[in-house]
Design a protein around this motif. Sequence first.
Motif, PDB file in Angstrom:
ATOM      1  N   PHE A 101      12.863   9.909   8.175  1.00 24.70           N
ATOM      2  CA  PHE A 101      12.244  11.041   8.185  1.00 24.70           C
ATOM      3  C   PHE A 101      12.599  11.594   6.758  1.00 24.70           C
ATOM      4  N   ALA A 102      13.125  10.892   5.828  1.00 22.81           N
ATOM      5  CA  ALA A 102      13.683  11.481   4.558  1.00 22.81           C
ATOM      6  C   ALA A 102      12.286  11.765   3.562  1.00 22.81           C
ATOM      7  N   SER A 103      11.610  13.083   3.434  1.00 25.13           N
ATOM      8  CA  SER A 103      10.400  13.109   2.798  1.00 25.13           C
ATOM      9  C   SER A 103      10.504  14.335   2.272  1.00 25.13           C
TER      10      SER A 103
ATOM     11  N   THR B 116       6.063   0.259 -10.559  1.00 25.46           N
ATOM     12  CA  THR B 116       6.465   1.315 -11.581  1.00 25.46           C
ATOM     13  C   THR B 116       5.438   2.377 -11.780  1.00 25.46           C
ATOM     14  N   ASP B 117       6.060   3.705 -11.810  1.00 25.84           N
ATOM     15  CA  ASP B 117       4.878   4.677 -12.129  1.00 25.84           C
ATOM     16  C   ASP B 117       5.720   5.540 -13.089  1.00 25.84           C
ATOM     17  N   THR B 118       4.838   6.478 -13.724  1.00 27.11           N
ATOM     18  CA  THR B 118       5.325   7.343 -14.966  1.00 27.11           C
ATOM     19  C   THR B 118       5.334   8.948 -14.184  1.00 27.11           C
TER      20      THR B 118
ATOM     21  N   THR C 242       5.765  11.840   6.743  1.00 28.75           N
ATOM     22  CA  THR C 242       6.727  11.444   7.532  1.00 28.75           C
ATOM     23  C   THR C 242       8.086  11.007   7.274  1.00 28.75           C
ATOM     24  N   GLY C 243       8.097  10.606   6.111  1.00 31.19           N
ATOM     25  CA  GLY C 243       9.629   9.898   5.649  1.00 31.19           C
ATOM     26  C   GLY C 243       9.708   8.652   6.269  1.00 31.19           C
ATOM     27  N   LEU C 244       8.742   8.078   6.849  1.00 25.72           N
ATOM     28  CA  LEU C 244       9.107   6.704   7.719  1.00 25.72           C
ATOM     29  C   LEU C 244       8.639   5.673   6.862  1.00 25.72           C
ATOM     30  N   GLY C 245       7.701   5.661   5.491  1.00 24.99           N
ATOM     31  CA  GLY C 245       7.153   4.581   5.229  1.00 24.99           C
ATOM     32  C   GLY C 245       8.118   3.949   4.368  1.00 24.99           C
ATOM     33  N   LEU C 246       9.003   4.237   3.779  1.00 27.85           N
ATOM     34  CA  LEU C 246      10.105   3.459   2.997  1.00 27.85           C
ATOM     35  C   LEU C 246      11.065   2.823   3.939  1.00 27.85           C
ATOM     36  N   SER C 247      11.364   3.615   5.020  1.00 25.40           N
ATOM     37  CA  SER C 247      12.397   2.665   5.862  1.00 25.40           C
ATOM     38  C   SER C 247      11.638   1.968   6.584  1.00 25.40           C
ATOM     39  N   ILE C 248      10.363   1.883   7.087  1.00 22.95           N
ATOM     40  CA  ILE C 248       9.498   0.734   7.689  1.00 22.95           C
ATOM     41  C   ILE C 248       9.466  -0.282   6.699  1.00 22.95           C
TER      42      ILE C 248
ATOM     43  N   ARG D  37      10.984   3.334 -10.044  1.00 21.88           N
ATOM     44  CA  ARG D  37      10.550   1.883  -9.997  1.00 21.88           C
ATOM     45  C   ARG D  37      11.047   1.221  -8.774  1.00 21.88           C
ATOM     46  N   PHE D  38      10.256   0.674  -7.783  1.00 19.69           N
ATOM     47  CA  PHE D  38      10.860  -0.017  -6.639  1.00 19.69           C
ATOM     48  C   PHE D  38      10.522  -1.525  -6.703  1.00 19.69           C
ATOM     49  N   THR D  39      11.386  -2.270  -6.429  1.00 14.46           N
ATOM     50  CA  THR D  39      11.587  -3.729  -6.416  1.00 14.46           C
ATOM     51  C   THR D  39      11.561  -4.433  -5.374  1.00 14.46           C
TER      52      THR D  39
ATOM     53  N   VAL E 255       0.880  -1.190   0.108  1.00 18.14           N
ATOM     54  CA  VAL E 255      -0.055  -0.080   0.222  1.00 18.14           C
ATOM     55  C   VAL E 255       0.775   1.165  -0.049  1.00 18.14           C
ATOM     56  N   ASN E 256       2.010   1.368   0.775  1.00 20.28           N
ATOM     57  CA  ASN E 256       3.050   2.281   0.937  1.00 20.28           C
ATOM     58  C   ASN E 256       3.514   2.676  -0.613  1.00 20.28           C
ATOM     59  N   LEU E 257       3.953   1.679  -1.056  1.00 21.76           N
ATOM     60  CA  LEU E 257       4.430   1.705  -2.509  1.00 21.76           C
ATOM     61  C   LEU E 257       3.697   2.371  -3.448  1.00 21.76           C
TER      62      LEU E 257
ATOM     63  N   ARG F 196      19.070   9.058   0.459  1.00 23.20           N
ATOM     64  CA  ARG F 196      18.730   8.532   1.747  1.00 23.20           C
ATOM     65  C   ARG F 196      17.195   8.150   1.666  1.00 23.20           C
ATOM     66  N   LEU F 197      16.901   7.605   0.544  1.00 21.47           N
ATOM     67  CA  LEU F 197      15.584   6.942   0.294  1.00 21.47           C
ATOM     68  C   LEU F 197      15.165   6.270   1.402  1.00 21.47           C
ATOM     69  N   PHE F 198      15.787   5.460   1.930  1.00 20.98           N
ATOM     70  CA  PHE F 198      15.411   4.437   2.961  1.00 20.98           C
ATOM     71  C   PHE F 198      15.835   5.034   4.424  1.00 20.98           C
TER      72      PHE F 198
HETATM   73  P1  ADP Z   1       6.780   9.781   2.830  1.00 18.94           P
HETATM   74  O1  ADP Z   1       5.742   8.951   1.885  1.00 18.94           O
HETATM   75  O2  ADP Z   1       5.726  10.244   3.967  1.00 18.94           O
HETATM   76  O3  ADP Z   1       7.398  11.038   2.299  1.00 18.94           O
HETATM   77  P2  ADP Z   1       8.330   7.641   2.503  1.00 18.94           P
HETATM   78  O4  ADP Z   1       9.419   6.806   3.081  1.00 18.94           O
HETATM   79  O5  ADP Z   1       7.408   6.521   1.823  1.00 18.94           O
HETATM   80  O6  ADP Z   1       7.910   8.954   3.191  1.00 18.94           O
HETATM   81  O7  ADP Z   1       8.902   8.362   1.095  1.00 18.94           O
HETATM   82  C1  ADP Z   1      10.285   9.261   1.220  1.00 18.94           C
HETATM   83  C2  ADP Z   1      10.397  10.014   0.212  1.00 18.94           C
HETATM   84  O8  ADP Z   1      10.818   9.284  -1.312  1.00 18.94           O
HETATM   85  C3  ADP Z   1       9.025  10.633  -0.471  1.00 18.94           C
HETATM   86  O9  ADP Z   1       8.780  11.824   0.184  1.00 18.94           O
HETATM   87  C4  ADP Z   1       9.296  10.843  -1.725  1.00 18.94           C
HETATM   88  O10 ADP Z   1      10.192  12.256  -1.944  1.00 18.94           O
HETATM   89  C5  ADP Z   1      10.074   9.958  -2.426  1.00 18.94           C
HETATM   90  N1  ADP Z   1       9.475   8.875  -3.040  1.00 18.94           N
HETATM   91  C6  ADP Z   1       8.762   7.754  -2.492  1.00 18.94           C
HETATM   92  N2  ADP Z   1       8.332   7.087  -3.707  1.00 18.94           N
HETATM   93  C7  ADP Z   1       8.390   7.648  -4.754  1.00 18.94           C
HETATM   94  C8  ADP Z   1       7.942   7.610  -6.094  1.00 18.94           C
HETATM   95  N3  ADP Z   1       7.145   6.540  -6.554  1.00 18.94           N
HETATM   96  N4  ADP Z   1       8.252   8.780  -6.911  1.00 18.94           N
HETATM   97  C9  ADP Z   1       8.715   9.773  -6.459  1.00 18.94           C
HETATM   98  N5  ADP Z   1       9.345   9.739  -5.289  1.00 18.94           N
HETATM   99  C10 ADP Z   1       9.112   9.006  -4.267  1.00 18.94           C
END
Ligand code: ADP
Length: 502
Positions: A445-447, A427-429, A453-459, A482-484, A394-396, A440-442
């Motif tokens: 607090f990187a958002s 994958t998105d466009t 919150t920047g917590l979604g991808l790290s969690i 693209r996330f894999t 769901v987060n992705l 520092r995508l993962f």
């Molecule tokens: P949040 O969504 O709360 O910011 P995430 O950890 O889920 O936290 O995402 C961190 C950051 O990664 C997002 O703020 C965004 O900048 C970037 N990001 C994540 N997914 C995508 C995506 N599909 N396309 C572009 N940027 C993305």
Amino acid sequence: MTNTRRILLQVTLPFTLVGFVFLGFSFLGVWSINRLQENRARIISTNVRKLQAALEMEIRLRQFRFHSVLMLIEPIPRRRGVVEEDRRQFEQAFASANDLAELPAERKLLEEVSVGFQRYCRELDAVHRTKPHWATLEDLLLWSDAHPVHHLMGPCEELLRINGQAMESTAQESQSLGQQGRTLFLLMGVLGPLGGLLSGFGAAWGLSRSITRLRIHLRDASAHLDQESGLVSLTGEGTSDQLDRQLEQVVKKIKDVVGRSQQQQRDLIRTEQLAAIGQLAASIAHEVRNPLTGIKLLVGAAIQQRSPRSLSLEDLEFIHAEIRRLEKKVQALLDFARPSEPIRERTDLRDQVHQALHLVETRIRQVGVRPEIDLPADPVWVEIDRDQVNGVLVNLFLNALDAMPRGGILSVALGREPDETARLTVTDTGAGISPVVEERLFTPFASTKKTGTGLGLSISRRIVVDHGGTLTGNNRPEGGARFTISLPREKGGAEDGQVAGR
Ligand code: ADP
């Protein structure tokens, strides 16, 4: 190979090689001298035997002539027996000379001897049959001198001469070979130590160059260390003991500098963390304040003393929604702080994808995104905590939808990899990952989102890693992100199927 061993090998290799080359030459020299000596000995012994045979032949011939003359003077049976014996012995000597003859000249001479001897025997028989009578001894001697045996003596003597000459040339050859051998060994005796000296000199020169280089590096390092951590007294000169002590000093200083740099690194991380916590607190405050303000206004109006307004169903629904939003934020924080242990169940990953897509269906329609789903025909079995993986998906999906506010394509592909993993790509466009957070995508607090919150991808990554998998994300060259996700497949699940969505 350790450094010490490599250096040892570098230093000793030239010596060893030179040593082996000389050893090889010595063995070769000894072997060839032995062979030459054997050959010489064989040739000398053959020549001696030839010489003996030629000599024997000549002696027998002389005896034969003498006894045959005596027999003509006194033709009694005893003398005839002696002559026969002489003849037999001559023939024996001739046979052994013939056996040993190798050169064409020798064979030719022996042929002459053989023909001459047979003629002499025939003439002797003829004389014997005519029973000649010599009036005086002088007549007999004249006959004896004119006898054709002279023709035989010539070739015999020539044979002796040839054999003697061969002996002499063999002796000369042996002498010159001996001389060559002596020169060779003398040369090796001189070149061996000279080679050793030169190799030693080369190795010493190489080592001294390395040490000089080391000294230069040391001085260089000390200059840097002086800048970093005060004075390091280093000259780069002196004996190896002094050099060792200076090196120890440098190592100690390096340790100091590294220790301090590590401490600075830790402080920096801590500062960053504190700043991030500050940001989080601000974001939470912001998130909490808005719903709280709305709730406070509604509740405040309801409890007003002068003209209280009772809460309508719509108000209560609003309050409820805001409380849920608050709860969600708090839950996200809790999840990050205390991740729960996954409860794994055998799941078909295709069902999980459908379920997560169902949850974001409304958002998909709202932003006008077209989903493209590519799932295999057979189940893809994985052992997962369904709730946790559902949260990840769901987060992705939501991130992808956030990146496409004006519509686009959301592609979800699932497949099996040959290395027993399941591979899911989202994958998105959209605009792609911003450079601000790309590195520092993962990290928490990187958002780039106002309310993120920047917590979604790290969690999400933590959950996937807890499941023994990997989660990666990057921008696509053709645009969008693209996330894999790779997850270990359950052993014994369906093995066929293609890898989709590559
Ligand atoms: P949040 O969504 O709360 O910011 P995430 O950890 O889920 O936290 O995402 C961190 C950051 O990664 C997002 O703020 C965004 O900048 C970037 N990001 C994540 N997914 C995508 C995506 N599909 N396309 C572009 N940027 C993305």
